[in-house]
Enzyme design. Structure first.
Site, PDB file in Angstrom:
ATOM      1  N   PRO A  58       0.832  -1.212   0.000  1.00  0.00           N
ATOM      2  CA  PRO A  58       0.000   0.000   0.000  1.00  0.00           C
ATOM      3  C   PRO A  58       0.862   1.256   0.000  1.00  0.00           C
ATOM      4  O   PRO A  58       1.740   1.419   0.852  1.00  0.00           O
ATOM      5  CB  PRO A  58      -0.798  -0.119   1.305  1.00  0.00           C
ATOM      6  N   GLY A  81     -18.500   1.721 -32.654  1.00  0.00           N
ATOM      7  CA  GLY A  81     -19.485   2.644 -32.107  1.00  0.00           C
ATOM      8  C   GLY A  81     -20.139   2.163 -30.832  1.00  0.00           C
ATOM      9  O   GLY A  81     -19.604   1.313 -30.109  1.00  0.00           O
ATOM     10  N   GLU A 103       3.397  -5.593 -13.768  1.00  0.00           N
ATOM     11  CA  GLU A 103       4.825  -5.886 -13.988  1.00  0.00           C
ATOM     12  C   GLU A 103       5.612  -4.620 -14.338  1.00  0.00           C
ATOM     13  O   GLU A 103       6.599  -4.660 -15.067  1.00  0.00           O
ATOM     14  CB  GLU A 103       5.017  -6.934 -15.103  1.00  0.00           C
ATOM     15  N   SER A 145       4.063   1.721 -17.760  1.00  0.00           N
ATOM     16  CA  SER A 145       4.763   2.213 -18.947  1.00  0.00           C
ATOM     17  C   SER A 145       5.852   3.210 -18.559  1.00  0.00           C
ATOM     18  O   SER A 145       6.927   3.246 -19.178  1.00  0.00           O
ATOM     19  CB  SER A 145       3.771   2.861 -19.910  1.00  0.00           C
TER      20      SER A 145
END
Length: 387
Positions: free
Chosen positions: A126, A337, A373, A376
């Site tokens: 946390p 859409g 993991e 970015s």
């Protein structure tokens, strides 16, 4: 780039996913544990849980490339199942393969390899964010020193969060702080006194893959549960995370393939859309990114299998493939859409065969690939530092 063996493995896994996972998609995504267990048993029966375990330890001894094609094939049907197996095969089992003693391997690997037991990996805490080592608050205090000044036991206190497979795993590989800025890895069995697993909150994507919180309160473990050298746990986990990134990148490739397939099916049933520039541009861009992502994944896996440095290639593959998956799902949804904006299972039971309805799930699952993991942003740091 794939040889005949890997082509056959990918094809057979795709057939298994269509036969076993596809009919249970709604149940799996709703969190039905019986449906997941049926799928897991099928994966184990197909030897996919023992894929990368060494032959000497009861596995098939396959490499990272084999694992990558399996993850890609599974994720093209359901990323939740692929993620559960990915964690089991990489960050769950790999630390024991790399650092386990002869006794630890004999005790755990056979049951994990045959799918009898599921593995989980506990690193995130946390408030720790991406600084897993410096922000670790879970501690392992040495107890009862031996005559050689080694601890006979450790007392663990703390918590881990967002742990994939937490609800189903029996074996947990976790880290705890044993010195300032230093972590040590431990193998924790589910029924260890002082260890408790709490269910995770509802999440945006990967809804068929369970997660939870691990709590340690005066959890006493024997020194025989220490995995690898003291204070070397973070280095061990980094090596496993690099392998896990290839696996997550492969799942991202499977998601891109699923997005492309959904749009092709939609065009097949809506021929008036076939020649529109919007769809043609989407197909061209997505198909090109798919091949680029796939080759990055296969390249990283091949480097790992060759025993040469692969951390840079793994980070590049994970960064490119996961972000390309988000773009593929978002772009597909924009073109199909509002029909694709509805929940895939809102019109059950026939929605599984209706083109476009899977795109909302694929978009939610794709976003998760950019986070797990290492986000970015973390991949960009890894790539920059490697260069």
């Amino acid at each position: 780039m794939l040889g005949s063996h890997h082509c056959v493995l990918k094809s057979s896994t795709s057939a298994l996913a269509e036969k076993v996972i596809r009919p249970r998609l709604q149940l799996i995504e709703s969190g039905d544990r019986a449906a997941f267990e049926a799928v897991w048993q099928a994966l184990a029966h197909a030897d996919l849980c023992r894929l990368t375990v060494p032959v000497a330890d009861g596995g098939l001894g396959e490499g990272s490339l084999s694992n990558a094609v399996v993850m890609e094939a599974l994720a093209a049907v359901n990323a939740s199942v692929a993620t559960a197996l990915s964690v089991h095969n990489t960050v769950g089992i790999l630390p024991i393969i790399l650092a386990g003693t002869v006794q630890q391997k004999a005790q755990y690997l056979a049951a994990l390899a045959n799918g009898e037991k599921i593995a989980a990996f506990g690193l995130t805490e946390p408030g720790a964010g991406s600084d897993a080592a410096g922000s670790c608050l879970t501690t392992a205090t040495p107890l009862d020193y031996t005559e050689n000044n080694n601890a006979a036991q450790f007392e663990l206190n703390g918590a881990k969060v967002f742990i994939t497979n937490a609800q189903t795993a029996q074996i947990f590989v976790v880290t705890a702080k044993t010195a300032p800025g230093k972590l040590t890895a431990f193998i924790i069995e589910r029924d260890t006194p002082g260890f408790k697993v709490l269910p995770g909150d509802a999440k945006l994507g990967l809804r068929g893959s369970d997660w939870g919180e691990l709590q340690f309160e005066r959890c006493i473990v024997s020194a025989s549960q220490q995995l690898g050298a003291i204070n070397q746990g973070f280095k061990l986990f980094l090596a496993c995370l690099d392998a896990g990134r290839i696996s997550i990148a492969a799942i991202s490739v499977g998601i891109i393939q699923a997005c492309l397939d959904e749009c092709l099916r939609y065009i097949g049933e809506n021929p008036s859309q076939r020649q529109t520039s919007a769809f043609e541009a989407y197909f061209a861009q997505t198909a090109t990114r798919l091949e680029a992502a796939r080759l990055l994944v296969y390249h990283a896996a091949a480097l790992k299998d060759a025993g040469v440095p692969f951390a840079l290639a793994a980070a590049q593959a994970k960064l490119f493939a996961s972000e390309a998956a988000v773009e593929a799902a978002s772009g597909a949804l924009n073109r199909v859409g509002l029909a694709a904006y509805r929940s895939e299972f809102a019109l059950a039971p026939h929605c599984n065969t209706t083109p476009g309805y899977a795109l909302e799930r694929l978009l939610r699952d794709a976003k998760a690939m950019t986070i797990v993991e290492g986000t970015s942003q973390v991949q960009r740091l890894v790539i920059g530092r490697q260069l």
